[in-house]
Design a protein around this motif. Structure first.
Motif, PDB file in Angstrom:
ATOM      1  N   ARG A 327       0.815  -1.215   0.000  1.00 52.93           N
ATOM      2  CA  ARG A 327       0.000   0.000   0.000  1.00 52.93           C
ATOM      3  C   ARG A 327       0.850   1.269   0.000  1.00 52.93           C
ATOM      4  N   LEU A 328       2.102   1.158   0.373  1.00 48.89           N
ATOM      5  CA  LEU A 328       2.975   2.321   0.479  1.00 48.89           C
ATOM      6  C   LEU A 328       3.828   2.469  -0.777  1.00 48.89           C
ATOM      7  N   VAL A 329       4.073   3.714  -1.169  1.00 52.79           N
ATOM      8  CA  VAL A 329       4.901   4.002  -2.345  1.00 52.79           C
ATOM      9  C   VAL A 329       6.047   4.901  -1.907  1.00 52.79           C
ATOM     10  N   LEU A 330       7.264   4.475  -2.188  1.00 55.76           N
ATOM     11  CA  LEU A 330       8.445   5.253  -1.830  1.00 55.76           C
ATOM     12  C   LEU A 330       8.566   6.493  -2.721  1.00 55.76           C
ATOM     13  N   THR A 331       9.266   7.509  -2.210  1.00 54.43           N
ATOM     14  CA  THR A 331       9.592   8.661  -3.037  1.00 54.43           C
ATOM     15  C   THR A 331      10.618   8.242  -4.090  1.00 54.43           C
TER      16      THR A 331
END
Length: 356
Positions: A327-331
């Motif tokens: 669910r998380l997206v890195l910069t």
């Protein structure tokens, strides 16, 4: 000083006299509460069923305990799971074996680039006898659906899963068709091959309760795999797997999980974890409220299969990574530095104070 010394023992005796009855009154409460607490939810049948499922799967699968437990938790919480790993680590076989231990309908769909939404959902066919269109249901109409290589189908086909995974219903020609409970999707994908694959949309990823990473077996497990394979002459007879749970039993346990006790400070702990993902400098995209609910439900199930009718911080920490990693997206900067979502989640869990 002498007057103070004379008064000191008298005061201490008075304090002791006042303190003794208080402890005597408190003692019965402490002894009665545990018995009342234990009798609230009987988790022994659930634990026995989970152990039976593990024993059935262990007939063919060596190790992979993390994947098996998380899949069982997803069943108990009525959540879908995305299984990711290189070819040959028993992703598909484990999902099939798990479905075999359940006395429910099972369908497998192999996703390919030419797969159309109608190949999954079904289509309306003209019936000459009735002079009307008749809806022929697709393979998605089942209790357990295994989607193999889910990232090989294009976006149009991926979109066909949005409604059925989120709302457990299908709308076709203006008519709504509800899925028979339980309805669960287990999907596999290969993280290595990029040619001929399509990245899953974030909206679809968010509909999966877990993303389960499956690694290579240890040396000891690999040796045992070879021994078992040699003994059964390279034959896997799935008919030896016996069903453990019926559809009614699964629904019963799913309702039982909802009764697991969660204290307010643990709810605040979950909310703090999710809130941190939205304000984290390493992340471009944080988690939604659906993720916090997923952590809550998964922690309840984890507590139940461990024989506890209350959630602890360890239950939350155990399930958080599998809930958040897809669910998380890195910069972009962090991606270039080969940073991972797992590291970010670890940092968040280390930063937030654990409730006592």
């Amino acid at each position: 000083m002498q007057e103070h010394d004379e008064n000191l023992p008298e005061n201490s005796e008075e304090n002791q006299e006042q303190f003794i009855p208080e402890t005597n009154e408190a003692t019965p409460k402490e002894t009665t509460n545990p018995s009342e607490f234990e009798s609230r939810i009987d988790l022994k049948p659930l634990q026995e069923s989970v152990e039976q499922i593990k024993k059935q799967i262990a007939k063919f699968i060596v190790g992979q305990n993390e994947m098996i437990e998380l899949l069982i938790i997803s069943i108990l919480t009525n959540g879908h799971s995305l299984i990711e790993g290189v070819p040959g680590v028993a992703k598909t076989i484990t999902a099939k074996l798990l479905a075999k231990t359940l006395d429910v309908d099972f369908n497998r769909i192999q996703f390919t680039p030419d797969l159309m939404p109608s190949d999954i959902l079904g289509t309306s066919i003209f019936n000459v006898k009735t002079n009307d269109f008749e809806y022929k249901k697709g393979p998605i109409f089942s209790n357990i659906v295994l989607i193999d290589e889910i990232n090989r189908a294009p976006a149009k086909t991926q979109a066909a899963l949005f409604e059925v995974m989120a709302e457990r219903q299908i709308t076709m020609d203006g008519m709504r068709y509800d899925m028979s409970p339980p309805f669960l999707v287990f999907a596999t994908q290969n993280p290595i091959e990029q040619e001929g694959t399509y990245r899953l949309p974030e909206a679809q990823l968010d509909r999966f309760l877990f993303k389960i990473d499956v690694d290579y077996p240890s040396l000891e497990d690999e040796i045992q795999i070879l021994i078992d394979n040699h003994k059964r002459l390279d034959v896997m007879d799935f008919d030896t797997i016996t069903s453990v749970l019926s559809a009614e039993a699964i629904q019963k346990y799913q309702n039982l999980i909802k009764q697991i006790i969660v204290e307010d400070n643990l709810l605040n702990y979950i909310a703090s974890i999710i809130h941190n993902t939205r304000n984290n400098a390493n992340l471009y995209l944080g988690a939604s409220p659906r993720a916090s609910i997923a952590i809550l439900n998964a922690a309840k199930a984890n507590a139940a299969i461990n024989g506890r009718d209350f959630v602890t911080p360890d239950d939350i920490k155990r399930c958080t990574k599998a809930v958040l990693k897809h669910r998380l997206v890195l910069t972009p900067e962090r991606e270039m530095e080969a940073f991972t979502v797992d590291k970010v989640v670890d940092q968040i869990l280390e930063t937030i104070e654990i409730p006592r």
